[in-house]
Write a protein that holds these residues in place. Sequence first.
Motif, PDB file in Angstrom:
ATOM      1  N   PHE A   1       0.794  -1.240   0.000  1.00 19.84           N
ATOM      2  CA  PHE A   1       0.000   0.000   0.000  1.00 19.84           C
ATOM      3  C   PHE A   1       0.824   1.286   0.000  1.00 19.84           C
ATOM      4  N   GLY A   2       2.101   1.191   0.294  1.00 26.20           N
ATOM      5  CA  GLY A   2       2.934   2.387   0.338  1.00 26.20           C
ATOM      6  C   GLY A   2       2.717   3.222   1.583  1.00 26.20           C
ATOM      7  N   ILE A   3       2.214   2.598   2.666  1.00 27.48           N
ATOM      8  CA  ILE A   3       1.963   3.324   3.913  1.00 27.48           C
ATOM      9  C   ILE A   3       3.220   3.357   4.777  1.00 27.48           C
ATOM     10  N   GLN A   4       3.185   4.180   5.811  1.00 22.07           N
ATOM     11  CA  GLN A   4       4.255   4.172   6.805  1.00 22.07           C
ATOM     12  C   GLN A   4       4.039   2.982   7.748  1.00 22.07           C
ATOM     13  N   VAL A   5       5.106   2.367   8.192  1.00 17.02           N
ATOM     14  CA  VAL A   5       4.984   1.259   9.137  1.00 17.02           C
ATOM     15  C   VAL A   5       5.981   1.427  10.274  1.00 17.02           C
ATOM     16  N   THR A   6       5.670   0.766  11.385  1.00 24.99           N
ATOM     17  CA  THR A   6       6.509   0.847  12.575  1.00 24.99           C
ATOM     18  C   THR A   6       6.268  -0.385  13.435  1.00 24.99           C
ATOM     19  N   ALA A   7       7.179  -0.638  14.354  1.00 24.78           N
ATOM     20  CA  ALA A   7       6.983  -1.701  15.334  1.00 24.78           C
ATOM     21  C   ALA A   7       6.417  -1.148  16.633  1.00 24.78           C
ATOM     22  N   ASP A   8       6.240   0.179  16.698  1.00 24.53           N
ATOM     23  CA  ASP A   8       5.850   0.859  17.932  1.00 24.53           C
ATOM     24  C   ASP A   8       4.376   1.284  17.871  1.00 24.53           C
ATOM     25  N   ASN A   9       3.521   0.648  18.674  1.00 18.81           N
ATOM     26  CA  ASN A   9       2.098   0.994  18.695  1.00 18.81           C
ATOM     27  C   ASN A   9       1.872   2.461  19.060  1.00 18.81           C
ATOM     28  N   ASN A  10       2.682   2.975  19.974  1.00 15.58           N
ATOM     29  CA  ASN A  10       2.510   4.356  20.419  1.00 15.58           C
ATOM     30  C   ASN A  10       2.842   5.368  19.330  1.00 15.58           C
ATOM     31  N   GLU A  11       3.701   5.000  18.405  1.00 15.77           N
ATOM     32  CA  GLU A  11       3.989   5.887  17.277  1.00 15.77           C
ATOM     33  C   GLU A  11       2.733   6.060  16.425  1.00 15.77           C
ATOM     34  N   VAL A  12       1.959   4.985  16.290  1.00 11.98           N
ATOM     35  CA  VAL A  12       0.689   5.066  15.566  1.00 11.98           C
ATOM     36  C   VAL A  12      -0.268   6.014  16.286  1.00 11.98           C
ATOM     37  N   VAL A  13      -0.394   5.849  17.600  1.00  9.83           N
ATOM     38  CA  VAL A  13      -1.316   6.683  18.376  1.00  9.83           C
ATOM     39  C   VAL A  13      -0.914   8.152  18.307  1.00  9.83           C
TER      40      VAL A  13
END
Length: 264
Positions: free
Chosen positions: A47-59
């Motif tokens: 999808f070309g989205i940003q990804v991370t391993a950190d749930n809090n970065e999403v929040v």
Amino acid sequence: MKLGFIGTGNMASAIIGGVIQKKLVTPEDIIGADVFAPGREKAKEQFGIQVTADNNEVVRNANLVFLSVKPQLYEEVIRGIKSEVRPEQIIITIAPGKTLAWLREQFGKDVKLVRCMPNTPALVGEGMTASCPCELITEEELDTVKKILSSFSCVEIVPERLMDTVTAVSGSSPAFVFMFIEAMADSAVCCGMPRAQAYKFAAQAVLGSAKLVMETGKHPGELKDMVCSPAGTTIGGVRVLEQMGFRSAVFEAVKEAEEISRSL
């Protein structure tokens, strides 16, 4: 609007794919977290989205956050993110059995919550989703949520007391339909039809029949009667299904799924 996903599995992918296809949000405005590295990298590549391993970065980086992890992980995930959740954020859950009251208790504070129950046909843009907002959600916010959910499914607002019924009648039932398609195809193979062709005939019959119900608005019983000619093949098959307890078996399967959902 920035969307966040904690968990990037099948259901998250269906939602992401829908909102991007309908141009509701650009890939750059979507971030997904997943502890499983291959899973988040697949979402990034697809999808070309940003990804991370950190749930809090999403929040921290999203206005609206989907909790798209397994139900058994909800307590742990919420414990890890609750301090970062802001009053204006909307949290959307898609786990069966997790009530608004339970979710509020886990967060330990007022949070704008929308409880949803989508189903797997969302993967092909033909899902059915029930939504139940908490009292903090405004009409405008609910319209935004419905617009997002409508990108991959039909959407209905239901009272929370019906969410377990929704889990059974649309969340679990695709498995029952797949079993029906498989059984019809196996029967066709038994009668001499090649398997690939048998699956196509059986699946298209189910797809077309469902479309007839939706588009004509006729009662399923009326549509059934239209196919059942006197002394014909169809009424003969219906007689056998009734004799074998077909409708009763479906009834009991849905009730069992509902009861299990209530116990989660």
